[in-house]
Scaffold this motif. Structure first.
Motif, mmCIF file in Angstrom:
data_model
loop_
_atom_site.group_PDB
_atom_site.id
_atom_site.type_symbol
_atom_site.label_atom_id
_atom_site.label_comp_id
_atom_site.label_asym_id
_atom_site.label_seq_id
_atom_site.Cartn_x
_atom_site.Cartn_y
_atom_site.Cartn_z
ATOM 1 N N ASP A 50 -20.259 119.979 -2.031
ATOM 2 C CA ASP A 50 -20.827 121.142 -2.712
ATOM 3 C C ASP A 50 -21.925 121.795 -1.878
ATOM 4 O OD1 ASP A 50 -19.500 120.888 -5.496
ATOM 5 O OD2 ASP A 50 -20.232 118.870 -5.045
ATOM 6 N N TYR A 51 -22.584 120.995 -1.043
ATOM 7 C CA TYR A 51 -23.669 121.474 -0.189
ATOM 8 C C TYR A 51 -23.441 120.911 1.207
ATOM 9 C CZ TYR A 51 -25.540 121.785 -4.908
ATOM 10 O OH TYR A 51 -25.685 122.025 -6.256
ATOM 11 N N ILE A 52 -23.319 121.788 2.191
ATOM 12 C CA ILE A 52 -23.036 121.389 3.569
ATOM 13 C C ILE A 52 -24.113 121.986 4.470
ATOM 14 C CG2 ILE A 52 -21.414 121.562 5.490
ATOM 15 C CD1 ILE A 52 -19.210 122.010 3.295
ATOM 16 N N ALA A 53 -24.840 121.120 5.162
ATOM 17 C CA ALA A 53 -25.873 121.609 6.074
ATOM 18 C C ALA A 53 -25.259 122.110 7.377
ATOM 19 C CB ALA A 53 -26.902 120.514 6.340
ATOM 20 N N LEU A 54 -24.360 121.329 7.982
ATOM 21 C CA LEU A 54 -23.832 121.651 9.305
ATOM 22 C C LEU A 54 -22.341 121.332 9.393
ATOM 23 C CD1 LEU A 54 -26.699 119.923 11.291
ATOM 24 C CD2 LEU A 54 -26.376 122.395 11.085
ATOM 25 N N GLU A 55 -21.655 122.035 10.272
ATOM 26 C CA GLU A 55 -20.264 121.721 10.581
ATOM 27 C C GLU A 55 -20.209 121.167 11.995
ATOM 28 O OE1 GLU A 55 -17.619 124.975 9.844
ATOM 29 O OE2 GLU A 55 -18.417 125.297 7.825
ATOM 30 N N VAL A 56 -19.394 120.132 12.177
ATOM 31 C CA VAL A 56 -19.257 119.503 13.489
ATOM 32 C C VAL A 56 -17.790 119.502 13.893
ATOM 33 C CG1 VAL A 56 -21.338 118.083 13.272
ATOM 34 C CG2 VAL A 56 -19.133 117.174 12.496
ATOM 35 N N PRO A 57 -17.529 119.454 15.202
ATOM 36 C CA PRO A 57 -16.140 119.434 15.672
ATOM 37 C C PRO A 57 -15.470 118.105 15.349
ATOM 38 C CG PRO A 57 -17.645 119.153 17.512
ATOM 39 C CD PRO A 57 -18.493 119.427 16.301
ATOM 40 N N ASP A 58 -14.178 118.074 15.504
ATOM 41 C CA ASP A 58 -13.380 116.885 15.235
ATOM 42 C C ASP A 58 -13.479 115.913 16.414
ATOM 43 O OD1 ASP A 58 -11.654 115.114 14.070
ATOM 44 O OD2 ASP A 58 -9.838 116.257 14.541
ATOM 45 N N ARG A 59 -14.689 115.365 16.570
ATOM 46 C CA ARG A 59 -14.989 114.392 17.614
ATOM 47 C C ARG A 59 -15.863 113.314 17.008
ATOM 48 N NH1 ARG A 59 -17.459 118.588 21.604
ATOM 49 N NH2 ARG A 59 -18.339 116.766 22.608
ATOM 50 N N TYR A 60 -16.072 112.244 17.756
ATOM 51 C CA TYR A 60 -16.945 111.176 17.287
ATOM 52 C C TYR A 60 -18.393 111.659 17.374
ATOM 53 C CZ TYR A 60 -18.752 106.534 16.417
ATOM 54 O OH TYR A 60 -19.387 105.460 15.859
ATOM 55 N N VAL A 61 -19.070 111.742 16.225
ATOM 56 C CA VAL A 61 -20.455 112.222 16.190
ATOM 57 C C VAL A 61 -21.387 111.099 15.739
ATOM 58 C CG1 VAL A 61 -19.846 114.648 15.850
ATOM 59 C CG2 VAL A 61 -20.169 113.195 13.858
ATOM 60 N N TYR A 62 -22.625 111.172 16.225
ATOM 61 C CA TYR A 62 -23.609 110.151 15.880
ATOM 62 C C TYR A 62 -25.005 110.736 16.024
ATOM 63 C CZ TYR A 62 -23.926 109.535 20.955
ATOM 64 O OH TYR A 62 -24.093 109.745 22.300
ATOM 65 N N GLY A 63 -25.976 109.993 15.490
ATOM 66 C CA GLY A 63 -27.367 110.431 15.478
ATOM 67 C C GLY A 63 -27.754 110.940 14.100
ATOM 68 N N TYR A 64 -29.029 111.005 13.831
ATOM 69 C CA TYR A 64 -29.581 111.466 12.557
ATOM 70 C C TYR A 64 -28.904 110.784 11.360
ATOM 71 C CZ TYR A 64 -32.766 114.504 10.054
ATOM 72 O OH TYR A 64 -33.818 114.973 9.295
ATOM 73 N N GLY A 65 -28.816 109.467 11.451
ATOM 74 C CA GLY A 65 -28.235 108.664 10.377
ATOM 75 C C GLY A 65 -26.860 108.127 10.707
ATOM 76 N N MET A 66 -26.100 108.860 11.479
ATOM 77 C CA MET A 66 -24.748 108.424 11.847
ATOM 78 C C MET A 66 -24.839 107.507 13.056
ATOM 79 S SD MET A 66 -22.850 112.090 11.278
ATOM 80 C CE MET A 66 -24.174 113.035 12.066
ATOM 81 N N ASP A 67 -24.008 106.476 13.077
ATOM 82 C CA ASP A 67 -24.163 105.468 14.123
ATOM 83 C C ASP A 67 -23.093 105.546 15.195
ATOM 84 O OD1 ASP A 67 -22.169 102.774 13.664
ATOM 85 O OD2 ASP A 67 -22.297 104.212 12.024
ATOM 86 N N PHE A 68 -23.457 105.021 16.345
ATOM 87 C CA PHE A 68 -22.525 104.723 17.412
ATOM 88 C C PHE A 68 -22.508 103.205 17.523
ATOM 89 C CE2 PHE A 68 -21.568 103.639 21.830
ATOM 90 C CZ PHE A 68 -20.347 104.273 21.971
ATOM 91 N N HIS A 69 -21.497 102.564 16.947
ATOM 92 C CA HIS A 69 -21.406 101.104 16.922
ATOM 93 C C HIS A 69 -22.716 100.476 16.437
ATOM 94 C CE1 HIS A 69 -17.448 101.153 18.804
ATOM 95 N NE2 HIS A 69 -17.916 102.118 19.566
ATOM 96 N N LYS A 85 -16.878 117.494 9.006
ATOM 97 C CA LYS A 85 -16.089 117.527 10.237
ATOM 98 C C LYS A 85 -14.911 118.476 10.048
ATOM 99 C CE LYS A 85 -15.861 113.771 12.748
ATOM 100 N NZ LYS A 85 -15.450 112.475 13.334
ATOM 101 N N ASN A 86 -14.732 119.360 11.022
ATOM 102 C CA ASN A 86 -13.666 120.362 10.967
ATOM 103 C C ASN A 86 -12.326 119.775 11.406
ATOM 104 O OD1 ASN A 86 -15.250 122.534 10.086
ATOM 105 N ND2 ASN A 86 -16.000 122.891 12.156
ATOM 106 N N HIS A 87 -11.461 119.542 10.438
ATOM 107 C CA HIS A 87 -10.085 119.102 10.686
ATOM 108 C C HIS A 87 -9.295 119.270 9.397
ATOM 109 C CE1 HIS A 87 -10.830 115.428 8.467
ATOM 110 N NE2 HIS A 87 -11.790 115.080 9.296
ATOM 111 N N ASP A 88 -8.008 118.950 9.438
ATOM 112 C CA ASP A 88 -7.156 119.109 8.255
ATOM 113 C C ASP A 88 -6.666 117.770 7.703
ATOM 114 O OD1 ASP A 88 -5.370 118.416 10.236
ATOM 115 O OD2 ASP A 88 -4.098 120.190 10.016
ATOM 116 N N ARG A 89 -7.411 116.692 7.927
ATOM 117 C CA ARG A 89 -7.004 115.361 7.472
ATOM 118 C C ARG A 89 -7.720 114.908 6.202
ATOM 119 N NH1 ARG A 89 -8.267 114.965 12.670
ATOM 120 N NH2 ARG A 89 -10.028 113.576 12.283
#
Length: 178
Positions: A146-165, A134-138
């Protein structure tokens, strides 16, 4: 309980399954090159990292010794608290190379604690592969992937393993709430 259908209506798809698969295959080349030689211990971080870890392991093309861990700061919430270990790896890590596979590097508290624990167990080398960063400075100090597939914005993301509640982990794309 939050409604996944409502969340999807208020979200945009950032990446579809083909884009995710392509990104995973891209980093798999680097992992394959870095892990030629003695078989590393491959730790999937449950539950979020399961889909990514499975797909990456297939794309890597080198023999891996599988184990998993379950450490969480969220427990179904959207903000973290103290780290809770629900399962520690059973495989001895002393003198071994370790690759941790997780869904996202956000602030990094969980991944830093997991990486530090592996080092405390005597791991020779510990590296981290993530589906998303996630792109932010926190970010906490001293943790990077060491290995990053994708970059996502600083928002709540979900799907492909990540959950929404605790829902939507098996969505074949990555979504962000608007």
């Amino acid at each position: 309980m939050q409604n996944l259908a409502v969340a999807l209506q208020n979200s945009e798809r950032l990446f579809d399954e083909n884009e995710i698969d392509s990104a995973i295959r891209r980093i798999a080349v680097d992992v394959r090159n870095d892990y030629a030689g003695p078989r590393p211990v491959y730790l999937s971080v449950m539950h979020g990292g399961m889909l990514f870890a499975s797909r990456l392991s297939l794309a890597v093309g080198v023999d891996l010794e599988f184990d998993y861990l379950h450490a969480t700061r969220y427990r179904g919430a959207t903000t973290g608290s103290g780290l809770a270990w629900l399962h520690r790896p059973a495989t001895p890590l002393e003198g071994r190379r370790v690759l941790i596979a997780d869904d996202i590097l956000d602030e990094g508290h969980t991944l830093k604690a997991v990486r530090d624990w592996c080092e405390d167990q005597g791991a020779l080398d510990v590296r981290v592969a993530v589906l998303c960063v996630k792109n932010h400075d926190r970010r906490v100090p001293d943790i990077e992937a060491d290995y990053i597939a994708l970059e996502v914005p600083d928002r709540y993301v979900y799907g492909y393993g990540m959950d929404f509640h605790e829902q939507g982990r098996n969505l074949p794309g990555i979504y962000a709430l608007r």
